[in-house]
Every structure is written in C-alpha cells, then in structure tokens.
Write a protein that holds these residues in place. Structure first.
Motif, PDB file in Angstrom:
ATOM      1  N   LEU A 135       9.818  90.091 -31.458  1.00 31.55           N
ATOM      2  CA  LEU A 135      10.659  91.270 -31.605  1.00 31.55           C
ATOM      3  C   LEU A 135       9.753  92.490 -31.720  1.00 31.55           C
ATOM      4  O   LEU A 135       8.955  92.588 -32.653  1.00 31.55           O
ATOM      5  CB  LEU A 135      11.584  91.151 -32.820  1.00 31.55           C
ATOM      6  CG  LEU A 135      12.672  92.221 -32.905  1.00 31.55           C
ATOM      7  CD1 LEU A 135      13.949  91.647 -33.524  1.00 31.55           C
ATOM      8  CD2 LEU A 135      12.221  93.438 -33.708  1.00 31.55           C
ATOM      9  N   ASN A 136       9.871  93.382 -30.766  1.00 30.99           N
ATOM     10  CA  ASN A 136       9.076  94.598 -30.745  1.00 30.99           C
ATOM     11  C   ASN A 136       9.888  95.764 -31.287  1.00 30.99           C
ATOM     12  O   ASN A 136      10.939  96.102 -30.725  1.00 30.99           O
ATOM     13  CB  ASN A 136       8.603  94.908 -29.326  1.00 30.99           C
ATOM     14  CG  ASN A 136       7.580  93.917 -28.816  1.00 30.99           C
ATOM     15  OD1 ASN A 136       6.765  93.409 -29.585  1.00 30.99           O
ATOM     16  ND2 ASN A 136       7.616  93.626 -27.520  1.00 30.99           N
ATOM     17  N   VAL A 137       9.405  96.364 -32.363  1.00 32.73           N
ATOM     18  CA  VAL A 137      10.075  97.532 -32.918  1.00 32.73           C
ATOM     19  C   VAL A 137       9.573  98.761 -32.162  1.00 32.73           C
ATOM     20  O   VAL A 137       8.411  99.136 -32.272  1.00 32.73           O
ATOM     21  CB  VAL A 137       9.794  97.675 -34.427  1.00 32.73           C
ATOM     22  CG1 VAL A 137      10.464  98.941 -34.971  1.00 32.73           C
ATOM     23  CG2 VAL A 137      10.291  96.440 -35.179  1.00 32.73           C
ATOM     24  N   SER A 138      10.445  99.351 -31.390  1.00 30.90           N
ATOM     25  CA  SER A 138      10.104 100.554 -30.651  1.00 30.90           C
ATOM     26  C   SER A 138      10.720 101.750 -31.360  1.00 30.90           C
ATOM     27  O   SER A 138      10.529 101.931 -32.563  1.00 30.90           O
ATOM     28  CB  SER A 138      10.598 100.453 -29.198  1.00 30.90           C
ATOM     29  OG  SER A 138      10.203 101.579 -28.458  1.00 30.90           O
ATOM     30  N   ALA A 141      13.138 107.091 -29.437  1.00 27.21           N
ATOM     31  CA  ALA A 141      12.285 108.001 -28.661  1.00 27.21           C
ATOM     32  C   ALA A 141      11.634 107.298 -27.481  1.00 27.21           C
ATOM     33  O   ALA A 141      11.035 107.951 -26.623  1.00 27.21           O
ATOM     34  CB  ALA A 141      11.208 108.606 -29.559  1.00 27.21           C
ATOM     35  N   GLY A 142      11.749 105.976 -27.425  1.00 24.33           N
ATOM     36  CA  GLY A 142      11.207 105.214 -26.311  1.00 24.33           C
ATOM     37  C   GLY A 142      12.201 105.009 -25.190  1.00 24.33           C
ATOM     38  O   GLY A 142      11.880 104.355 -24.189  1.00 24.33           O
ATOM     39  N   ILE A 143      13.405 105.567 -25.331  1.00 24.29           N
ATOM     40  CA  ILE A 143      14.402 105.460 -24.263  1.00 24.29           C
ATOM     41  C   ILE A 143      15.107 106.786 -23.988  1.00 24.29           C
ATOM     42  O   ILE A 143      15.765 106.938 -22.965  1.00 24.29           O
ATOM     43  CB  ILE A 143      15.470 104.383 -24.584  1.00 24.29           C
ATOM     44  CG1 ILE A 143      16.049 104.587 -25.990  1.00 24.29           C
ATOM     45  CG2 ILE A 143      14.895 102.992 -24.442  1.00 24.29           C
ATOM     46  CD1 ILE A 143      17.158 103.625 -26.323  1.00 24.29           C
ATOM     47  N   VAL A 161       6.136 100.451 -24.913  1.00 25.48           N
ATOM     48  CA  VAL A 161       6.625  99.263 -25.621  1.00 25.48           C
ATOM     49  C   VAL A 161       7.887  98.727 -24.952  1.00 25.48           C
ATOM     50  O   VAL A 161       8.063  97.510 -24.806  1.00 25.48           O
ATOM     51  CB  VAL A 161       6.895  99.586 -27.110  1.00 25.48           C
ATOM     52  CG1 VAL A 161       7.621  98.423 -27.795  1.00 25.48           C
ATOM     53  CG2 VAL A 161       5.589  99.882 -27.835  1.00 25.48           C
ATOM     54  N   GLN A 162       8.770  99.643 -24.522  1.00 19.32           N
ATOM     55  CA  GLN A 162       9.975  99.202 -23.826  1.00 19.32           C
ATOM     56  C   GLN A 162       9.624  98.456 -22.546  1.00 19.32           C
ATOM     57  O   GLN A 162      10.154  97.372 -22.264  1.00 19.32           O
ATOM     58  CB  GLN A 162      10.880 100.386 -23.496  1.00 19.32           C
ATOM     59  CG  GLN A 162      12.161  99.958 -22.788  1.00 19.32           C
ATOM     60  CD  GLN A 162      12.937 101.114 -22.178  1.00 19.32           C
ATOM     61  OE1 GLN A 162      12.404 102.204 -22.002  1.00 19.32           O
ATOM     62  NE2 GLN A 162      14.191 100.873 -21.858  1.00 19.32           N
ATOM     63  N   GLY A 163       8.704  99.022 -21.765  1.00 15.85           N
ATOM     64  CA  GLY A 163       8.311  98.370 -20.526  1.00 15.85           C
ATOM     65  C   GLY A 163       7.698  97.002 -20.766  1.00 15.85           C
ATOM     66  O   GLY A 163       8.004  96.029 -20.057  1.00 15.85           O
ATOM     67  N   PHE A 164       6.851  96.910 -21.775  1.00 14.92           N
ATOM     68  CA  PHE A 164       6.211  95.638 -22.117  1.00 14.92           C
ATOM     69  C   PHE A 164       7.248  94.614 -22.549  1.00 14.92           C
ATOM     70  O   PHE A 164       7.215  93.454 -22.110  1.00 14.92           O
ATOM     71  CB  PHE A 164       5.190  95.875 -23.232  1.00 14.92           C
ATOM     72  CG  PHE A 164       4.494  94.631 -23.704  1.00 14.92           C
ATOM     73  CD1 PHE A 164       3.797  93.834 -22.819  1.00 14.92           C
ATOM     74  CD2 PHE A 164       4.520  94.275 -25.045  1.00 14.92           C
ATOM     75  CE1 PHE A 164       3.133  92.687 -23.251  1.00 14.92           C
ATOM     76  CE2 PHE A 164       3.875  93.135 -25.489  1.00 14.92           C
ATOM     77  CZ  PHE A 164       3.179  92.337 -24.591  1.00 14.92           C
ATOM     78  N   TYR A 182      13.820  96.427 -30.409  1.00 12.17           N
ATOM     79  CA  TYR A 182      14.669  97.117 -31.382  1.00 12.17           C
ATOM     80  C   TYR A 182      14.309  98.601 -31.356  1.00 12.17           C
ATOM     81  O   TYR A 182      13.128  98.962 -31.485  1.00 12.17           O
ATOM     82  CB  TYR A 182      14.474  96.524 -32.784  1.00 12.17           C
ATOM     83  CG  TYR A 182      15.259  97.263 -33.835  1.00 12.17           C
ATOM     84  CD1 TYR A 182      16.645  97.317 -33.767  1.00 12.17           C
ATOM     85  CD2 TYR A 182      14.624  97.915 -34.886  1.00 12.17           C
ATOM     86  CE1 TYR A 182      17.380  98.006 -34.719  1.00 12.17           C
ATOM     87  CE2 TYR A 182      15.347  98.605 -35.835  1.00 12.17           C
ATOM     88  CZ  TYR A 182      16.726  98.651 -35.747  1.00 12.17           C
ATOM     89  OH  TYR A 182      17.440  99.344 -36.680  1.00 12.17           O
ATOM     90  N   TYR A 183      15.314  99.469 -31.227  1.00  5.56           N
ATOM     91  CA  TYR A 183      15.103 100.898 -30.989  1.00  5.56           C
ATOM     92  C   TYR A 183      15.846 101.741 -32.032  1.00  5.56           C
ATOM     93  O   TYR A 183      16.959 102.206 -31.778  1.00  5.56           O
ATOM     94  CB  TYR A 183      15.571 101.261 -29.577  1.00  5.56           C
ATOM     95  CG  TYR A 183      14.822 100.528 -28.496  1.00  5.56           C
ATOM     96  CD1 TYR A 183      13.770 101.131 -27.822  1.00  5.56           C
ATOM     97  CD2 TYR A 183      15.145  99.209 -28.160  1.00  5.56           C
ATOM     98  CE1 TYR A 183      13.065 100.455 -26.838  1.00  5.56           C
ATOM     99  CE2 TYR A 183      14.448  98.526 -27.186  1.00  5.56           C
ATOM    100  CZ  TYR A 183      13.407  99.155 -26.531  1.00  5.56           C
ATOM    101  OH  TYR A 183      12.705  98.476 -25.572  1.00  5.56           O
TER     102      TYR A 183
END
Length: 239
Positions: A135-138, A141-143, A161-164, A182-183
């Motif tokens: 689970l990547n906490v983005s 602001a990343g979208i 991070v979103q792309g990864f 998670y955004y």
C-alpha cells in the motif's frame, strides 16, 4: 481478510499518520517492522507498541531516506513480510523558483525514490508470503493540481508514486500480491509544521488522521479477490 499475526512494515512510522496506523495495527495483533530516521523516536514507538500489545513481535529499521545509499543496507535484513506500507514523506510548497535544489533532492529521495528502492528490495520477501500487499501512501496532490497554489515538486513526486503503484498493480495482476494506492488530503498532523509551514493543526481543510487509518485498514482487510486500486480521501466540509 484477517490481519492478526501478519507481519507489516511501515516506513515513516514515528509520526503523524504513520504512528497512528502503527498503533492501530498493533492493537489488531500484527507483528511490526517500524522504520524511522530518528533512533530515539523509533525506540519510543517500540515501547508504546509493547504497552498496546505485549505479544506483538517488533523489529526496527533506522534509516534516513535522504541518504539513498543506506536504504539497501538497512532493508536487506528483512526475512519475513506480508504487508509493506510505504508512508514516509516530506512537504514543500511555494513558487518553484524559491525551492532550493537541496530541497528538491530531499523530496525526490524521500517521497519517491524510497518507495521504489524499498519495494524493490522487499519484493522477493513479499513473494514468499501466501498473499502479500503493498500500500503506497501518496496524496491528493498526486492526482490533482490546484489552481493558484503551488507545490510543484511535491506534486511531481506524488504523481510518480501514482505511476509506480498503477504499473506495479498491472505487473502483479492475477498473482498473490495486491498493490493499492491511498490518496489523502491534508490531515491534522505535524506534517506541515515539520516542513516549517506555519499552519494551524486544525485548519478547516484538514481532517482527523484516524479517518485515514480507518480507510487504510478497510483497504487491507478486503477479500484477496478484491483490490481497491485507488482510494481518495478529502474533507468535503471546509467550515
């Protein structure tokens, strides 16, 4: 899905969302590997976890993500892992021309490069689990790029991070590994204060980090057949 006895590694665990999430996972009976860059804070959190759940197995990793050369050495000793939560992050805002080159390097190292390196190092261990999760906490602001408000470097790292996350999810589609992003929007933590930004901790656009904790637990406990590819959490009532 049951989290009890699962081994979970959380980066950036000693403050803000990371700390709240770590304490909750301890209450749920997880075995924990906690990361932070400050040895004293890592030890203090370990003691707090032992009070919350004396039966939890606890390991610690002290590593400064702004020194990427240390990451491989520090994370290579992990032998068992079911869940990786990439959470560490630093903030910067303002006009791009005012952000120092050193700050740009720090944001890139902590917010993006650490996610790439830690994940790559731990993938062979995660693949040994009967079912593993990343689970990547983005950040929101990343979208989304807001109008008339500037955090260009921060957004760039979070878009990364979103792309990864989405590329990794496709790589492990239909395999025994779930990758989710998670955004969240702004939370009432010391995140901005640590960056030297003079925000109140209870601004109208912020929300309680426990809402994020509950959302992440929800994501982690879905049936293995289900993947919440992306969850956005924002404050819809700014008054």
């Amino acid at each position: 899905m049951e989290l009890k006895k699962q081994t979970v590694l959380i980066t950036g665990a000693t403050g803000g969302l990371g700390k709240s999430l770590t304490i909750t996972l301890a209450r749920l009976g997880c075995n924990l590997i906690i990361h932070g860059k400050d040895k004293k804070k890592v030890e203090a959190l370990s003691n707090e976890i032992r009070e919350v759940n004396p039966s939890s197995k606890i390991s610690t990793i002290v590593c400064d993500f702004n020194k990427p050369s240390e990451i491989i050495k520090c994370f290579s000793d992990v032998k068992q892992l079911d869940i990786l939560i990439n959470n560490a992050g630093v903030w910067a805002e303002g006009e791009t021309i005012e952000i120092t080159p050193e700050k740009i390097i720090e944001l890139t190292n902590v917010n993006l490069l650490s996610y790439l390196l830690v994940t790559r190092i731990l993938l062979p261990i995660l693949k040994k689990s009967s079912f593993s999760q990343i689970l990547n906490v983005s950040s929101i602001a990343g979208i989304e790029i807001p109008q008339d408000y500037f955090h260009t470097i921060y957004s760039a790292t979070k878009f990364g991070v979103q792309g990864f996350s989405e590329a990794l999810a496709k790589e492990f589609y239909n395999k025994k590994m779930r990758i989710m992003g998670y955004y969240p929007g702004g939370m009432s933590t010391d995140f901005f204060i640590k960056a030297g930004i003079d925000y109140k901790s209870d601004n109208a656009w912020m929300f309680n980090p426990q809402e994020s904790v509950a959302s992440i637990i929800f994501m982690l406990t879905r049936n293995p057949k289900v993947s919440i590819k992306r969850m956005d959490l924002i404050n819809q009532q700014e008054s």
